[in-house]
Design an enzyme around this catalytic site. Structure first.
Site, mmCIF file in Angstrom:
data_model
loop_
_atom_site.group_PDB
_atom_site.id
_atom_site.type_symbol
_atom_site.label_atom_id
_atom_site.label_comp_id
_atom_site.label_asym_id
_atom_site.label_seq_id
_atom_site.Cartn_x
_atom_site.Cartn_y
_atom_site.Cartn_z
ATOM 1 N N HIS A 1 0.817 -1.222 0.000
ATOM 2 C CA HIS A 1 0.000 0.000 0.000
ATOM 3 C C HIS A 1 0.852 1.274 0.000
ATOM 4 O O HIS A 1 0.802 2.088 -0.926
ATOM 5 C CB HIS A 1 -0.865 0.055 1.267
ATOM 6 C CG HIS A 1 -1.732 -1.132 1.516
ATOM 7 N ND1 HIS A 1 -2.902 -1.342 0.835
ATOM 8 C CD2 HIS A 1 -1.633 -2.161 2.404
ATOM 9 C CE1 HIS A 1 -3.495 -2.435 1.297
ATOM 10 N NE2 HIS A 1 -2.733 -2.954 2.236
HETATM 11 C C1 BDR Z 1 -3.081 0.902 5.334
HETATM 12 O O1 BDR Z 1 -3.307 0.463 6.664
HETATM 13 C C2 BDR Z 1 -2.117 -0.061 7.213
HETATM 14 O O2 BDR Z 1 -2.371 -1.326 7.714
HETATM 15 C C3 BDR Z 1 -1.083 -0.048 6.129
HETATM 16 O O3 BDR Z 1 0.167 0.329 6.655
HETATM 17 C C4 BDR Z 1 -1.592 0.969 5.127
HETATM 18 O O4 BDR Z 1 -1.138 2.276 5.436
HETATM 19 C C5 BDR Z 1 -3.797 -0.034 4.369
HETATM 20 O O5 BDR Z 1 -5.170 -0.038 4.632
#
Ligand code: BDR
Ligand code: CA
Length: 313
Positions: A243
């Site tokens: 992500h």
């Molecule tokens: C986001 O939430 C966190 O778990 C990850 O680091 C990312 O920023 C994804 O939904």
């Protein structure tokens, strides 16, 4: 070479945050003015520590790391150890950091830095809940207009949600903060799940990191191996979504991404939809556009960039 672009990384590491930070620190096009930690994936005591461990892994003990807000503006903190492990960085064995935590609150650092730098020259890269940023905007409304922009990972539209059926984690944790940021009038680029669920690792990509034979390459491989077990089980697909590195990759190669400039509102009251990003993808609301909401990614180009840069550490 042109002057590096000044950025501040606001983050809650998190394995994918860690890869994003390494990508930024490995990229000469970017000057990291500081890293501000926030509570999110794990509590603040761990996110600020993890941020320092990552800087040291990159050989950058000189980067200033600031601790910020230890919980959302008005709600109880929700964490994600079920995804990231107890430490937030499970999957790689890194030593405790030796570099000290900077002696200033992250919100003060954000306000002071944006007031000191030339207007329009600093970009915020936000990889976690928006608590630090919204708190800074609330305390110092003048700083929003001094930003070049914000690039953030958060939200979803066609992919809907990951922490609830309707909401993505970063926005759901602190929806009031997200609402403040989305309404601040700052040029906003959003990397939602619609994009990040296409930034998937696979075996050969993970092994390419491991084959680098460096500490950073081994850590990235270990983190993604750990991180992917959750998403594989949940979505039945190969690999883990990286992500947060999408945010940094956008600054380096914006052409890797496609999206639409649309209106995005944050649901702060819904019983089942708290933290949903209501993106007017089809332009039916008549509300003014406030965010470049991404939807597509050149996956191979993204991994080529990531592999090249992590290989330099
Ligand atoms: C986001 O939430 C966190 O778990 C990850 O680091 C990312 O920023 C994804 O939904
Ligand atoms: Ca994150």
């Amino acid at each position: 070479m042109t002057t590096p672009r000044k950025i501040i990384i606001d983050t809650d590491p998190g394995q994918d945050d860690a890869v994003a930070i390494l990508l930024a620190l490995a990229s000469p096009e970017l000057e990291v003015l500081g890293i501000t930690a926030v509570a999110g994936n794990v509590p603040l005591s761990l996110t600020q520590r993890n941020a320092r461990m990552i800087c040291e892994l990159a050989g950058r003990g000189d980067v200033r790391v600031f601790a910020g807000c230890d919980g959302p503006m008005v709600r109880r903190l929700i964490t994600a150890e079920h995804v990231h492990g107890k430490s937030g960085l499970d999957g790689a064995d890194l030593p405790e950091p030796e570099m000290p935590l900077a002696d200033r609150h992250a919100v003060d650092f954000l306000i002071d830095t944006l007031r000191a730098e030339t207007p329009g020259t600093v970009t915020l890269c936000v990889l976690g809940p928006l608590t630090n940023i919204a708190t800074a905007f609330t305390r110092a409304p003048d700083i929003a207009s001094r930003l070049e922009g914000i690039v953030l990972m958060g939200g979803a539209y066609f992919e809907v949600g990951n922490i609830t059926p309707a909401a993505e984690f970063n926005i759901h944790v602190d929806p009031e903060a997200a609402e403040i940021v989305f309404r601040a009038g700052v040029p906003l680029v959003v990397m939602p799940l619609d994009v990040t669920h296409k930034a998937l690792t696979d075996r050969s990509k993970v092994e390419a990191f491991r084959a680098m034979g460096t500490k950073a390459g081994a850590a990235v491989a270990g983190w993604t191996d750990f991180f992917e077990r959750y998403d594989k089980q949940k979505y039945g697909q190969e690999g883990a979504p990286l992500h947060d590195p999408c945010v940094i990759a956008y600054l380096l190669q914006p052409g890797l991404f496609t999206g639409r400039h649309v209106n995005v509102e944050i649901e702060t009251r819904g019983e089942y939809t708290l933290g949903m990003t209501v993106a007017d993808w089809w332009g039916v609301s008549g509300r003014p556009a406030n965010a470049m909401f991404m939807g597509g990614i050149d996956r191979e180009g993204f991994f080529a960039l990531l592999t090249d840069r992590i290989g330099r550490l």
